[in-house]
Write a protein that holds these residues in place. Structure first.
Motif, PDB file in Angstrom:
ATOM      1  N   GLN A  79      -3.853 -51.554  10.899  1.00 29.80           N
ATOM      2  CA  GLN A  79      -3.043 -50.758   9.967  1.00 29.80           C
ATOM      3  C   GLN A  79      -2.934 -49.316  10.445  1.00 29.80           C
ATOM      4  O   GLN A  79      -1.871 -48.701  10.335  1.00 29.80           O
ATOM      5  CB  GLN A  79      -3.649 -50.774   8.565  1.00 29.80           C
ATOM      6  N   ALA A  80      -4.025 -48.775  10.952  1.00 31.58           N
ATOM      7  CA  ALA A  80      -4.022 -47.397  11.443  1.00 31.58           C
ATOM      8  C   ALA A  80      -3.054 -47.246  12.607  1.00 31.58           C
ATOM      9  O   ALA A  80      -2.279 -46.288  12.663  1.00 31.58           O
ATOM     10  CB  ALA A  80      -5.432 -46.991  11.866  1.00 31.58           C
ATOM     11  N   GLU A  81      -3.100 -48.198  13.509  1.00 31.82           N
ATOM     12  CA  GLU A  81      -2.241 -48.131  14.686  1.00 31.82           C
ATOM     13  C   GLU A  81      -0.768 -48.297  14.297  1.00 31.82           C
ATOM     14  O   GLU A  81       0.111 -47.672  14.901  1.00 31.82           O
ATOM     15  CB  GLU A  81      -2.653 -49.209  15.691  1.00 31.82           C
ATOM     16  N   ALA A  82      -0.489 -49.080  13.269  1.00 29.63           N
ATOM     17  CA  ALA A  82       0.887 -49.322  12.837  1.00 29.63           C
ATOM     18  C   ALA A  82       1.437 -48.212  11.941  1.00 29.63           C
ATOM     19  O   ALA A  82       2.653 -48.071  11.806  1.00 29.63           O
ATOM     20  CB  ALA A  82       0.964 -50.659  12.096  1.00 29.63           C
ATOM     21  N   ALA A  83       0.565 -47.415  11.335  1.00 25.97           N
ATOM     22  CA  ALA A  83       1.004 -46.377  10.400  1.00 25.97           C
ATOM     23  C   ALA A  83       1.744 -45.257  11.124  1.00 25.97           C
ATOM     24  O   ALA A  83       1.471 -44.963  12.285  1.00 25.97           O
ATOM     25  CB  ALA A  83      -0.202 -45.811   9.645  1.00 25.97           C
ATOM     26  N   SER A  84       2.649 -44.649  10.414  1.00 24.57           N
ATOM     27  CA  SER A  84       3.389 -43.521  10.962  1.00 24.57           C
ATOM     28  C   SER A  84       2.441 -42.356  11.253  1.00 24.57           C
ATOM     29  O   SER A  84       1.573 -42.044  10.439  1.00 24.57           O
ATOM     30  CB  SER A  84       4.455 -43.063   9.965  1.00 24.57           C
ATOM     31  N   GLY A  85       2.651 -41.719  12.375  1.00 24.77           N
ATOM     32  CA  GLY A  85       1.846 -40.558  12.741  1.00 24.77           C
ATOM     33  C   GLY A  85       2.378 -39.258  12.147  1.00 24.77           C
ATOM     34  O   GLY A  85       1.826 -38.192  12.398  1.00 24.77           O
ATOM     35  N   ARG A  86       3.414 -39.366  11.341  1.00 25.45           N
ATOM     36  CA  ARG A  86       3.994 -38.172  10.721  1.00 25.45           C
ATOM     37  C   ARG A  86       2.955 -37.499   9.830  1.00 25.45           C
ATOM     38  O   ARG A  86       2.330 -38.144   8.994  1.00 25.45           O
ATOM     39  CB  ARG A  86       5.206 -38.586   9.908  1.00 25.45           C
ATOM     40  N   TYR A  87       2.775 -36.233  10.013  1.00 21.60           N
ATOM     41  CA  TYR A  87       1.815 -35.421   9.253  1.00 21.60           C
ATOM     42  C   TYR A  87       0.364 -35.840   9.486  1.00 21.60           C
ATOM     43  O   TYR A  87      -0.476 -35.643   8.627  1.00 21.60           O
ATOM     44  CB  TYR A  87       2.129 -35.419   7.754  1.00 21.60           C
ATOM     45  N   CYS A  88       0.079 -36.428  10.637  1.00 19.77           N
ATOM     46  CA  CYS A  88      -1.297 -36.794  10.966  1.00 19.77           C
ATOM     47  C   CYS A  88      -1.826 -35.805  11.999  1.00 19.77           C
ATOM     48  O   CYS A  88      -1.430 -35.852  13.169  1.00 19.77           O
ATOM     49  CB  CYS A  88      -1.371 -38.228  11.506  1.00 19.77           C
ATOM     50  N   PHE A  89      -2.689 -34.903  11.527  1.00 18.86           N
ATOM     51  CA  PHE A  89      -3.253 -33.871  12.381  1.00 18.86           C
ATOM     52  C   PHE A  89      -4.766 -33.824  12.188  1.00 18.86           C
ATOM     53  O   PHE A  89      -5.283 -32.956  11.487  1.00 18.86           O
ATOM     54  CB  PHE A  89      -2.636 -32.501  12.050  1.00 18.86           C
ATOM     55  N   PRO A  90      -5.497 -34.758  12.778  1.00 18.57           N
ATOM     56  CA  PRO A  90      -6.955 -34.759  12.612  1.00 18.57           C
ATOM     57  C   PRO A  90      -7.554 -33.436  13.063  1.00 18.57           C
ATOM     58  O   PRO A  90      -7.186 -32.907  14.111  1.00 18.57           O
ATOM     59  CB  PRO A  90      -7.423 -35.907  13.500  1.00 18.57           C
ATOM     60  N   ALA A  91      -8.482 -32.916  12.269  1.00 16.72           N
ATOM     61  CA  ALA A  91      -9.093 -31.633  12.595  1.00 16.72           C
ATOM     62  C   ALA A  91     -10.600 -31.611  12.349  1.00 16.72           C
ATOM     63  O   ALA A  91     -11.282 -30.721  12.826  1.00 16.72           O
ATOM     64  CB  ALA A  91      -8.433 -30.520  11.785  1.00 16.72           C
ATOM     65  N   ARG A  92     -11.112 -32.578  11.607  1.00 13.94           N
ATOM     66  CA  ARG A  92     -12.530 -32.588  11.250  1.00 13.94           C
ATOM     67  C   ARG A  92     -13.373 -33.185  12.376  1.00 13.94           C
ATOM     68  O   ARG A  92     -12.923 -34.061  13.099  1.00 13.94           O
ATOM     69  CB  ARG A  92     -12.758 -33.452  10.010  1.00 13.94           C
ATOM     70  N   LEU A  93     -14.603 -32.738  12.451  1.00 14.16           N
ATOM     71  CA  LEU A  93     -15.526 -33.351  13.407  1.00 14.16           C
ATOM     72  C   LEU A  93     -15.756 -34.816  13.048  1.00 14.16           C
ATOM     73  O   LEU A  93     -15.932 -35.658  13.937  1.00 14.16           O
ATOM     74  CB  LEU A  93     -16.836 -32.577  13.448  1.00 14.16           C
ATOM     75  N   GLU A  94     -15.747 -35.136  11.762  1.00 14.06           N
ATOM     76  CA  GLU A  94     -15.900 -36.537  11.336  1.00 14.06           C
ATOM     77  C   GLU A  94     -14.765 -37.389  11.886  1.00 14.06           C
ATOM     78  O   GLU A  94     -14.982 -38.535  12.293  1.00 14.06           O
ATOM     79  CB  GLU A  94     -15.918 -36.643   9.796  1.00 14.06           C
ATOM     80  N   GLU A  95     -13.569 -36.833  11.915  1.00  8.71           N
ATOM     81  CA  GLU A  95     -12.429 -37.583  12.450  1.00  8.71           C
ATOM     82  C   GLU A  95     -12.579 -37.802  13.954  1.00  8.71           C
ATOM     83  O   GLU A  95     -12.146 -38.833  14.477  1.00  8.71           O
ATOM     84  CB  GLU A  95     -11.125 -36.855  12.116  1.00  8.71           C
ATOM     85  N   MET A  96     -13.222 -36.870  14.629  1.00  7.96           N
ATOM     86  CA  MET A  96     -13.499 -37.052  16.045  1.00  7.96           C
ATOM     87  C   MET A  96     -14.419 -38.266  16.236  1.00  7.96           C
ATOM     88  O   MET A  96     -14.170 -39.118  17.092  1.00  7.96           O
ATOM     89  CB  MET A  96     -14.156 -35.788  16.624  1.00  7.96           C
ATOM     90  N   ILE A  97     -15.437 -38.357  15.425  1.00 10.39           N
ATOM     91  CA  ILE A  97     -16.363 -39.489  15.487  1.00 10.39           C
ATOM     92  C   ILE A  97     -15.639 -40.792  15.192  1.00 10.39           C
ATOM     93  O   ILE A  97     -15.818 -41.803  15.880  1.00 10.39           O
ATOM     94  CB  ILE A  97     -17.547 -39.272  14.516  1.00 10.39           C
ATOM     95  N   VAL A  98     -14.799 -40.784  14.165  1.00  9.84           N
ATOM     96  CA  VAL A  98     -14.046 -41.980  13.759  1.00  9.84           C
ATOM     97  C   VAL A  98     -13.106 -42.422  14.880  1.00  9.84           C
ATOM     98  O   VAL A  98     -13.034 -43.610  15.213  1.00  9.84           O
ATOM     99  CB  VAL A  98     -13.272 -41.704  12.451  1.00  9.84           C
ATOM    100  N   LEU A  99     -12.389 -41.476  15.480  1.00  8.68           N
ATOM    101  CA  LEU A  99     -11.446 -41.822  16.547  1.00  8.68           C
ATOM    102  C   LEU A  99     -12.161 -42.268  17.818  1.00  8.68           C
ATOM    103  O   LEU A  99     -11.708 -43.201  18.490  1.00  8.68           O
ATOM    104  CB  LEU A  99     -10.513 -40.644  16.821  1.00  8.68           C
TER     105      LEU A  99
END
Length: 137
Positions: A79-99
């Motif tokens: 689902q993440a890969e299929a979702a639109s990247g519009r307005y997706c700007f990861p900035a948190r350190l947690e998001e770095m871990i998740v990605l």
């Protein structure tokens, strides 16, 4: 209407469509040792509000994986890969871990590399950013 559903609707109303605040709450729960609660909250809000934000799905995939729910983790990653990247700007350190986790589990996920590359660039990790963006091809 059940009490739990009513509470969920109240949470969604309080969020006013702000998926970033939901992610903040989810990460706080996870880092507090309440990964199951974080997963339940994000899953319920994602299902009910029908948000199509990649970082919500990547975070759910990460949480599901950490909870031993491999099938759900794979579904959320897709689902993440299929979702639109519009307005997706990861900035948190947690998001770095998740990605980083998403890429470890699925090295062919170009969007995860793209989002992580942008995040690394923002954090001035230029060599890592170049490596991620080169993987996007």
């Amino acid at each position: 209407m059940s009490g739990q559903r009513q509470q969920l609707l109240e949470v969604l109303a309080a969020l006013e469509g702000d998926v970033q605040t939901l992610l903040d709450v989810g990460y706080e729960l996870a880092w507090s040792g309440l990964s199951g609660d974080a997963y339940a909250l994000l899953e319920a809000c994602g299902r009910e509000a029908k948000w199509e934000h990649p970082m919500l799905w990547y975070t759910l995939s990460w949480l599901a994986s950490s909870l031993g729910r491999a099938e759900e983790s794979s579904q959320y990653a897709a689902q993440a890969e299929a979702a639109s990247g519009r307005y997706c700007f990861p900035a948190r350190l947690e998001e770095m871990i998740v990605l980083e986790d998403a890429i470890r589990r699925n090295p062919s996920d170009a969007k995860a590399y793209y989002y992580l590359g942008n995040l690394y660039y923002d954090k001035r990790r230029y060599e890592d950013a170049i490596g991620c963006l080169a993987a996007v091809g």
